[in-house]
Design a protein around this motif. Structure first.
Motif, short mmCIF file in Angstrom:
data_model
loop_
_atom_site.label_atom_id
_atom_site.label_comp_id
_atom_site.label_asym_id
_atom_site.label_seq_id
_atom_site.Cartn_x
_atom_site.Cartn_y
_atom_site.Cartn_z
N LEU A 140 59.36 25.98 -11.80
CA LEU A 140 58.65 26.47 -11.40
C LEU A 140 57.26 25.89 -11.31
CD1 LEU A 140 59.73 29.38 -14.56
CD2 LEU A 140 60.39 29.71 -12.50
N ALA A 141 57.31 25.11 -12.04
CA ALA A 141 55.69 24.02 -11.52
C ALA A 141 55.42 23.73 -9.99
CB ALA A 141 55.80 22.75 -12.22
N GLY A 142 56.77 23.70 -9.60
CA GLY A 142 56.70 23.26 -7.70
C GLY A 142 56.56 24.50 -6.80
N ALA A 184 58.46 22.04 -4.54
CA ALA A 184 57.93 22.00 -4.15
C ALA A 184 57.69 22.46 -1.98
CB ALA A 184 56.43 21.65 -3.94
N ILE A 185 58.62 21.55 -1.46
CA ILE A 185 59.61 21.45 -0.53
C ILE A 185 59.44 23.17 0.06
CG2 ILE A 185 61.23 20.54 1.34
CD1 ILE A 185 60.73 17.84 -0.75
N ALA A 186 60.48 23.22 -0.79
CA ALA A 186 61.50 24.65 -0.39
C ALA A 186 60.16 25.78 -0.14
CB ALA A 186 62.27 25.02 -1.20
N THR A 187 59.07 25.93 -1.14
CA THR A 187 58.47 27.20 -1.03
C THR A 187 57.27 26.67 0.33
OG1 THR A 187 58.51 27.24 -3.23
CG2 THR A 187 56.33 28.64 -2.15
N LYS A 254 46.18 12.86 7.44
CA LYS A 254 46.16 14.27 8.59
C LYS A 254 46.44 15.61 8.11
CE LYS A 254 47.88 10.24 11.41
NZ LYS A 254 48.88 9.73 12.42
N GLN A 255 46.49 14.97 6.03
CA GLN A 255 47.17 16.61 5.92
C GLN A 255 46.42 17.40 5.70
OE1 GLN A 255 50.75 16.55 5.84
NE2 GLN A 255 50.77 14.77 6.85
N ASP A 256 47.08 18.80 5.01
CA ASP A 256 46.49 19.34 4.89
C ASP A 256 46.12 20.00 3.27
OD1 ASP A 256 44.73 20.51 7.75
OD2 ASP A 256 46.91 21.54 8.01
N ILE A 257 47.04 19.48 3.39
CA ILE A 257 47.49 20.08 1.00
C ILE A 257 48.33 18.76 0.89
CG2 ILE A 257 48.67 21.23 -0.55
CD1 ILE A 257 47.60 23.70 1.39
N VAL A 258 48.25 18.13 -0.05
CA VAL A 258 49.12 16.92 -0.76
C VAL A 258 49.15 17.51 -2.52
CG1 VAL A 258 49.31 14.45 -1.11
CG2 VAL A 258 47.71 15.22 0.78
N ILE A 259 50.80 17.38 -2.59
CA ILE A 259 50.99 18.25 -3.55
C ILE A 259 51.61 16.03 -4.34
CG2 ILE A 259 52.97 19.02 -5.03
CD1 ILE A 259 52.16 21.60 -3.20
N THR A 260 50.85 15.86 -5.25
CA THR A 260 51.65 14.47 -6.29
C THR A 260 52.91 15.63 -7.67
OG1 THR A 260 50.03 14.29 -7.11
CG2 THR A 260 49.90 13.34 -5.10
N THR A 261 53.81 14.87 -7.73
CA THR A 261 54.25 14.70 -9.20
C THR A 261 55.05 13.83 -9.97
OG1 THR A 261 56.60 15.00 -7.94
CG2 THR A 261 55.23 17.23 -7.79
N ALA A 262 54.35 12.38 -9.76
CA ALA A 262 55.80 11.51 -9.64
C ALA A 262 55.25 11.48 -11.88
CB ALA A 262 54.80 10.31 -9.64
N LEU A 263 56.04 10.99 -12.01
CA LEU A 263 56.01 10.97 -13.12
C LEU A 263 56.71 9.92 -13.60
CD1 LEU A 263 55.68 14.42 -14.98
CD2 LEU A 263 53.80 12.85 -15.11
N ILE A 264 56.83 8.88 -14.74
CA ILE A 264 57.63 7.62 -15.52
C ILE A 264 57.61 8.07 -16.71
CG2 ILE A 264 58.04 5.48 -15.44
CD1 ILE A 264 56.60 5.06 -13.27
N PRO A 265 58.80 8.52 -17.41
CA PRO A 265 58.96 8.83 -18.90
C PRO A 265 58.59 7.60 -19.79
CG PRO A 265 61.15 9.49 -17.77
CD PRO A 265 60.00 8.94 -16.31
N ASP A 289 46.97 17.96 -8.49
CA ASP A 289 47.94 16.37 -9.43
C ASP A 289 48.92 17.30 -10.19
OD1 ASP A 289 48.37 14.21 -11.12
OD2 ASP A 289 46.22 14.32 -10.35
N LEU A 290 50.09 16.76 -10.36
CA LEU A 290 51.18 17.90 -11.09
C LEU A 290 51.00 17.10 -12.29
CD1 LEU A 290 52.20 19.95 -9.13
CD2 LEU A 290 54.39 19.73 -9.89
N ALA A 291 50.56 15.83 -11.96
CA ALA A 291 51.09 14.40 -12.97
C ALA A 291 49.66 14.39 -14.00
CB ALA A 291 50.87 13.21 -12.99
N VAL A 292 48.88 15.04 -14.16
CA VAL A 292 47.33 14.87 -14.74
C VAL A 292 47.21 14.68 -15.85
CG1 VAL A 292 46.56 17.69 -15.06
CG2 VAL A 292 45.11 16.13 -14.10
N GLU A 293 47.75 15.85 -16.76
CA GLU A 293 48.05 15.44 -18.57
C GLU A 293 48.72 14.22 -18.57
OE1 GLU A 293 49.11 19.09 -20.31
OE2 GLU A 293 50.41 19.76 -18.66
N ALA A 294 49.00 13.60 -17.96
CA ALA A 294 50.23 12.12 -18.21
C ALA A 294 48.86 11.31 -17.34
CB ALA A 294 51.62 11.98 -17.51
N GLY A 295 47.98 11.26 -17.29
CA GLY A 295 46.63 10.59 -16.48
C GLY A 295 46.53 10.91 -14.92
N GLY A 296 47.47 11.36 -14.09
CA GLY A 296 47.17 11.67 -12.64
C GLY A 296 47.45 11.10 -11.98
N ASN A 297 47.95 11.38 -10.96
CA ASN A 297 48.21 10.63 -9.47
C ASN A 297 47.32 10.41 -8.29
OD1 ASN A 297 52.01 12.06 -9.19
ND2 ASN A 297 51.45 10.73 -10.22
#
Length: 377
Positions: A140-142, A184-187, A254-265, A289-297
């Motif tokens: 759902l986040a993606g 996110a890709i699919a959407t 060259k991008q219009d929208i960048v979505i970052t999702t990288a997390l390391i447990p 930035d989907l990783a913002v709560e963990a410091g952010g990408n």
């Protein structure tokens, strides 16, 4: 005597989800439990108290009354100190504890002799798929990340051909292709964007391409061995990160929208987009930035805020994106909890078997101590 299950209203800031729905109340009762829900628990997910009552739950207005005598407490986020103090010794808590960061909550539960299970530690094995709350919420986040990106972006997503001219499709770049990244890709593809994606794990290349997106990565020996047996990304060397940054840096421009999702447990989120790369983007571009709560990408992202840079780029740092679709997020998470609860209740009684591989992997506190090695260390 039935296992007494308690569900309290979520008190963490911005948390709109709830741990049970009327549908799952019925399933919990079928396991041999009684369910008590605090009044207002479902407000954020548009579930009135009357629907819980109709499903067979008891609704009480006071937190302590809900928790009094409870054998099992189900929550979305970890309990507050006040909630822990109201639990009886030996009670069991199941929630997304964020155990690596919420050390005070973990310590409080250990001190109160509460057995706590973290849904984020459920192992990624076939038997546990139905309990995988990280995946259900990341999906759902993606999805929501793309919707937020489309809202913040001042142009359309698909190519549109009109008598007045052609509107070019948006270019969307997904960084980190786990569950959230794939959704996110699919959407973005469904909305008509031209999509590219990158990840350090080689297995994701085929997944990205199967969704109609183009894969972008430095494909050297380190890249080919950059995945753990559990399917998580390994930390990459500084040399590889430099090469990947150079490749993605040119692409990001060259991008219009960048979505970052990288997390390391258990670790801070890796910085994938530097301040220089943000500055290189076109005015009107958007970073999510989907990783913002963990410091952010993304350099410059701030939890809970939308930052507009000097060059007109928006950095969206919304926390709890699943909570922005609270009804669906609650429904999926509640089903994860029912499946997990099925491991704890046997023949109508609470029976915690810490030799079970799923329970063993996800237990954080037990017997008055922090027992999860990663959290304890």
């Amino acid at each position: 005597m039935a296992v007494a299950i308690a569900v309290t209203r979520e008190r963490r800031e911005g948390e709109t989800r709830c741990a049970v729905t009327p549908e799952t109340v019925k399933k919990l009762i079928a396991l041999g439990a009684s369910v008590t829900v605090e009044a207002g628990t479902g407000v954020g997910a548009a579930i009135p108290d009357s629907e819980y009552t109709d499903a067979g739950a008891s609704v009480k207005p006071d937190t302590r009354a809900v928790l009094e005598g409870a054998d099992l407490v189900l929550k979305v986020r970890g309990p507050t100190a006040q909630e822990v103090s109201a639990m009886k010794p030996g009670a069991v808590v199941v929630a997304m504890l964020d155990a690596y960061r919420e050390k005070d909550t973990v310590a409080a539960m250990a001190g109160a002799n509460v057995t706590a299970f973290a849904m984020e530690f459920v192992p990624r094995i076939t038997r546990a798929q139905v309990m995988d709350a990280l995946s259900s919420q990341a999906n759902l986040a993606g999805y929501r990340a793309v919707i937020e990106g489309a809202y913040a972006y001042g142009k359309g997503f698909p190519m549109m051909m009109t008598a007045a001219g052609t509107v070019a499709p948006a270019k969307v770049f997904i960084m980190g292709v786990g569950v959230a990244g794939l959704q996110a890709i699919a959407t973005a593809r469904r909305l008509g964007a031209v999509v590219t994606a990158t990840d350090v794990r080689p297995a994701t290349k085929e997944q990205v391409e199967s969704l109609g997106a183009k894969f972008l990565a430095v494909e050297d020996d380190e890249f080919r061995n950059a995945q753990t047996a559990g399917g998580y990304a390994k930390p990459m060397s500084e040399e590889y990160q430099a090469k990947q940054a150079a490749l993605t840096g040119e692409h990001i421009k060259k991008q219009d929208i960048v979505i970052t999702t990288a997390l390391i447990p258990g670790r801070a989120a890796p910085v994938l987009v530097s301040a220089e790369q943000v500055a290189s983007m076109k005015p009107g571009s958007v970073l999510i930035d989907l990783a913002v709560e963990a410091g952010g990408n993304v350099a410059g992202s701030k939890a809970g805020e939308v930052v507009t840079t000097a060059n007109g780029v928006s950095i969206v740092g919304y926390t709890n994106l699943p909570g922005r679709i609270a009804s669906d997020a609650s429904a999926l998470y509640a089903k994860n909890l029912v499946a997990f609860t099925g491991l704890l209740i046997k023949d109508g009684a609470l029976a915690v078997d810490l030799e079970d591989e799923i329970l063993k992997a996800s237990v954080v506190t037990h017997g008055g101590a922090v027992v999860h090695e990663g959290v304890r260390g």
